[in-house]
Design a protein around this motif. Structure first.
Motif, short mmCIF file in Angstrom:
data_model
loop_
_atom_site.label_atom_id
_atom_site.label_comp_id
_atom_site.label_asym_id
_atom_site.label_seq_id
_atom_site.Cartn_x
_atom_site.Cartn_y
_atom_site.Cartn_z
N GLY A 28 -52.34 -11.41 17.01
CA GLY A 28 -52.53 -11.49 15.56
C GLY A 28 -51.33 -11.99 14.79
N SER A 29 -50.30 -12.51 15.47
CA SER A 29 -49.17 -13.06 14.73
C SER A 29 -49.60 -14.35 14.04
N ARG A 30 -49.16 -14.53 12.77
CA ARG A 30 -49.57 -15.73 12.03
C ARG A 30 -48.52 -16.83 12.12
N ILE A 31 -47.85 -16.88 13.26
CA ILE A 31 -46.83 -17.90 13.48
C ILE A 31 -47.44 -19.30 13.44
N LEU B 30 -28.59 -16.01 12.05
CA LEU B 30 -28.96 -15.68 10.66
C LEU B 30 -30.48 -15.45 10.56
N GLN B 31 -31.22 -16.33 11.26
CA GLN B 31 -32.69 -16.25 11.25
C GLN B 31 -33.14 -14.89 11.79
N TYR B 32 -32.43 -14.39 12.81
CA TYR B 32 -32.79 -13.10 13.41
C TYR B 32 -32.74 -12.00 12.36
N TYR B 33 -31.65 -11.99 11.55
CA TYR B 33 -31.54 -10.93 10.55
C TYR B 33 -32.63 -11.03 9.50
N TYR B 34 -33.00 -12.27 9.15
CA TYR B 34 -34.07 -12.47 8.18
C TYR B 34 -35.42 -11.99 8.76
N GLN B 35 -35.75 -12.49 9.98
CA GLN B 35 -37.07 -12.17 10.59
C GLN B 35 -37.17 -10.67 10.87
N ARG B 36 -36.09 -10.07 11.34
CA ARG B 36 -36.13 -8.65 11.67
C ARG B 36 -36.27 -7.81 10.39
N LYS C 112 -46.02 -23.04 0.61
CA LYS C 112 -47.14 -22.08 0.68
C LYS C 112 -46.71 -20.74 0.11
N LYS C 113 -45.47 -20.34 0.38
CA LYS C 113 -44.99 -19.06 -0.15
C LYS C 113 -44.92 -19.10 -1.68
N ILE C 114 -44.48 -20.28 -2.22
CA ILE C 114 -44.40 -20.40 -3.69
C ILE C 114 -45.80 -20.31 -4.29
N TYR D 45 -43.48 -4.92 20.66
CA TYR D 45 -43.41 -6.19 21.39
C TYR D 45 -42.70 -7.26 20.56
N LYS D 46 -43.04 -7.30 19.25
CA LYS D 46 -42.43 -8.29 18.36
C LYS D 46 -40.92 -8.00 18.23
N ASP D 47 -40.60 -6.71 18.11
CA ASP D 47 -39.20 -6.30 17.97
C ASP D 47 -38.41 -6.73 19.21
N GLY E 256 -29.27 -27.89 9.84
CA GLY E 256 -29.64 -27.99 11.27
C GLY E 256 -30.61 -29.13 11.50
N HIS E 257 -31.60 -29.26 10.58
CA HIS E 257 -32.59 -30.33 10.73
C HIS E 257 -31.92 -31.70 10.63
N PHE E 258 -31.00 -31.82 9.64
CA PHE E 258 -30.35 -33.13 9.48
C PHE E 258 -29.38 -33.41 10.63
N1 COA Z 1 -40.10 -18.95 15.28
C1 COA Z 1 -40.88 -17.92 15.65
N2 COA Z 1 -41.68 -17.20 14.79
C2 COA Z 1 -41.68 -17.60 13.50
C3 COA Z 1 -40.88 -18.68 13.04
C4 COA Z 1 -40.06 -19.37 13.99
N3 COA Z 1 -39.27 -20.40 13.64
N4 COA Z 1 -41.10 -18.81 11.71
C5 COA Z 1 -41.98 -17.87 11.35
N5 COA Z 1 -42.33 -17.12 12.43
C6 COA Z 1 -43.33 -16.01 12.47
C7 COA Z 1 -42.94 -14.84 11.58
O1 COA Z 1 -42.14 -13.89 12.29
C8 COA Z 1 -44.31 -14.28 11.21
O2 COA Z 1 -44.80 -13.53 12.33
P1 COA Z 1 -45.87 -12.31 12.17
O3 COA Z 1 -47.15 -12.91 11.64
O4 COA Z 1 -45.99 -11.79 13.56
O5 COA Z 1 -45.23 -11.33 11.23
C9 COA Z 1 -45.19 -15.52 11.12
O6 COA Z 1 -44.53 -16.52 11.90
C10 COA Z 1 -45.39 -16.01 9.70
O7 COA Z 1 -44.13 -16.25 9.11
P2 COA Z 1 -43.96 -16.92 7.68
O8 COA Z 1 -44.23 -15.90 6.62
O9 COA Z 1 -44.74 -18.20 7.63
O10 COA Z 1 -42.43 -17.32 7.67
P3 COA Z 1 -41.13 -16.41 7.60
O11 COA Z 1 -40.89 -15.98 6.18
O12 COA Z 1 -41.15 -15.34 8.63
O13 COA Z 1 -40.00 -17.48 8.04
C11 COA Z 1 -38.69 -19.51 7.85
C12 COA Z 1 -39.85 -18.68 7.29
C13 COA Z 1 -38.64 -20.84 7.12
C14 COA Z 1 -37.37 -18.77 7.66
C15 COA Z 1 -38.92 -19.69 9.39
O14 COA Z 1 -40.16 -20.28 9.60
C16 COA Z 1 -37.84 -20.51 10.04
O15 COA Z 1 -36.77 -20.00 10.30
N6 COA Z 1 -38.09 -21.79 10.30
C17 COA Z 1 -37.10 -22.75 10.73
C18 COA Z 1 -36.95 -22.82 12.23
C19 COA Z 1 -36.08 -24.01 12.55
O16 COA Z 1 -36.12 -25.01 11.91
N7 COA Z 1 -35.27 -23.90 13.60
C20 COA Z 1 -34.39 -24.94 14.01
C21 COA Z 1 -33.05 -24.75 13.36
S1 COA Z 1 -31.93 -26.02 13.74
#
Ligand code: COA
Length: 337
Positions: free
Chosen positions: A179-182, A229-235, A324-326, A123-125, A275-277
């Motif tokens: 159970g996703s920790r989003i 880019l975010q997709y490749y990181y999250q995947r 938090k990660k640090i 489902y997540k994939d 992107g934020h700025f």
């Molecule tokens: N959208 C959806 N899901 C997200 C997410 C986001 N922006 N950020 C994190 N998650 C999910 C992760 O996939 C993970 O899910 P899981 O528990 O099912 O495995 C969970 O939340 C915990 O993730 P976490 O370890 O806290 O972060 P991460 O390493 O996966 O990602 C970032 C960290 C900073 C890369 C990510 O939060 C991010 O891309 N944030 C920026 C989004 C943004 O600002 N977008 C606007 C751009 S202009």
């Protein structure tokens, strides 16, 4: 005299049918057992959670009058309480639960808990793939709108954005139930984005709209690029964590994951902050346009405020995630030493 062929076939089918009925009976019994186990686990977890909450409260009250040794004991107990709460969170991801208000409104009281790791992963994939396909469509949509300056195409694009963000909020609520920790902000950010696209949709054509249009389209293209880019990181995280789960979290592999994650984040973060700025820049541009002599639409100031909220939430939540990660990394290194 030998039996006709159709009779033999019929008898074979009948035998299979009887067997199927038996198997289904066993399945129904197991299902009932499963339901009763689920109820037992759910009520035991709620009871334990309530006890832990009461205990935490009395420990906090007690700590005001304790000596040093007792304080140490209380701190230790509080850490154990936190650990237990994390375990309960993981347990609940495999138990049916009542939907929150939003899912209840959209889907009704259907159970959305997926019971196996495989189904959760799939489902997540699929969620990540859906985001990728939509990102590509939206990127091409925004690029073509630079050449097609028509009201109707702009409206279709904005409507697509509203639909996309709405869909994400539903899918993310289901992921959280599983159970996703989003972080809550990332889901809320999609509600705010739905609102923003809705306001864009209602913004009538006019000189002020045209003044902001190109900047908005350029922002949409950049946002799609960052999401790509975010997709490749999250995947990458998803597949590596799944592989770790399958290999019993060997320390070496966990370290491998950590170094991969930090490399990915270091690459991604500058693009995210840009992107934020850009969101802040959109907010300021709209605020300035709000004072323009031709500006009569309420949408301009509303969009300016919404972009500002997005900037604040995205920027500070990203900083919080990295912080938090640090900290977790440092704690792990500390434990190893
Ligand atoms: N959208 C959806 N899901 C997200 C997410 C986001 N922006 N950020 C994190 N998650 C999910 C992760 O996939 C993970 O899910 P899981 O528990 O099912 O495995 C969970 O939340 C915990 O993730 P976490 O370890 O806290 O972060 P991460 O390493 O996966 O990602 C970032 C960290 C900073 C890369 C990510 O939060 C991010 O891309 N944030 C920026 C989004 C943004 O600002 N977008 C606007 C751009 S202009």
């Amino acid at each position: 005299m030998s039996k006709p062929r159709f009779q033999t076939e019929w008898e074979e089918m009948d035998e299979e049918y009887q067997q199927l009925q038996e198997t289904h009976k066993v399945y129904r019994q197991k299902l009932e057992e499963l339901t009763s186990l689920q109820t037992t686990c759910s009520s035991a977890i709620s009871k334990q959670k309530k006890c832990l909450k009461d205990l935490r409260w009395s420990l906090t009250k007690c700590s005001k009058t304790c000596d040093e040794q007792e304080l140490k004991l209380i701190a230790d107990m509080k850490t154990q309480i936190n650990d237990k709460e994390n375990v309960f969170f993981d347990m609940e991801a495999y138990l049916p639960k009542k939907n929150g208000l939003y899912l209840n409104l959209v889907l009704g009281s259907v159970n959305v808990t997926l019971l196996s790791n495989q189904a959760k992963f799939a489902y997540k994939d699929e969620y990540e793939k859906f985001k990728l396909y939509m990102t590509i469509i939206l990127m091409f949509g925004a690029i073509s709108l630079f050449f097609l300056n028509y009201r109707v195409t702009d409206e279709i694009f904005n409507f697509l954005l509203v639909w996309y963000y709405c869909t994400l909020t539903i899918r993310e609520s289901i992921l959280m139930s599983n159970g996703s920790r989003i972080y809550g902000w990332w889901v809320f950010h999609h509600y705010v984005s739905t609102f923003l696209s809705g306001v864009m949709l209602t913004w009538p054509e006019g000189p002020v709209y045209q003044m902001f249009r190109s900047q908005f389209l350029a922002f949409c293209i950049y946002q799609s690029f960052v999401q790509y880019l975010q997709y490749y990181y999250q995947r990458g995280c998803l597949y590596r964590l799944r592989a770790l789960g399958e290999r019993n979290q060997l320390d070496l592999t966990v370290e491998g994951f950590q170094s991969w994650m930090w490399r990915g984040l270091t690459f991604l973060l500058p693009f995210l902050f840009c992107g934020h700025f850009w969101q802040l820049y959109n907010s300021l541009t709209l605020f300035r346009l709000g004072g323009h002599e031709d500006c009569k639409e309420w949408q301009v100031i509303m969009l300016s405020l919404t972009f500002f909220v997005l900037f604040l939430g995205n920027f500070f939540t990203t900083l919080q995630v990295v912080n938090k990660k640090i900290q977790t990394n440092q704690e792990k290194n500390h434990k190893k030493d």
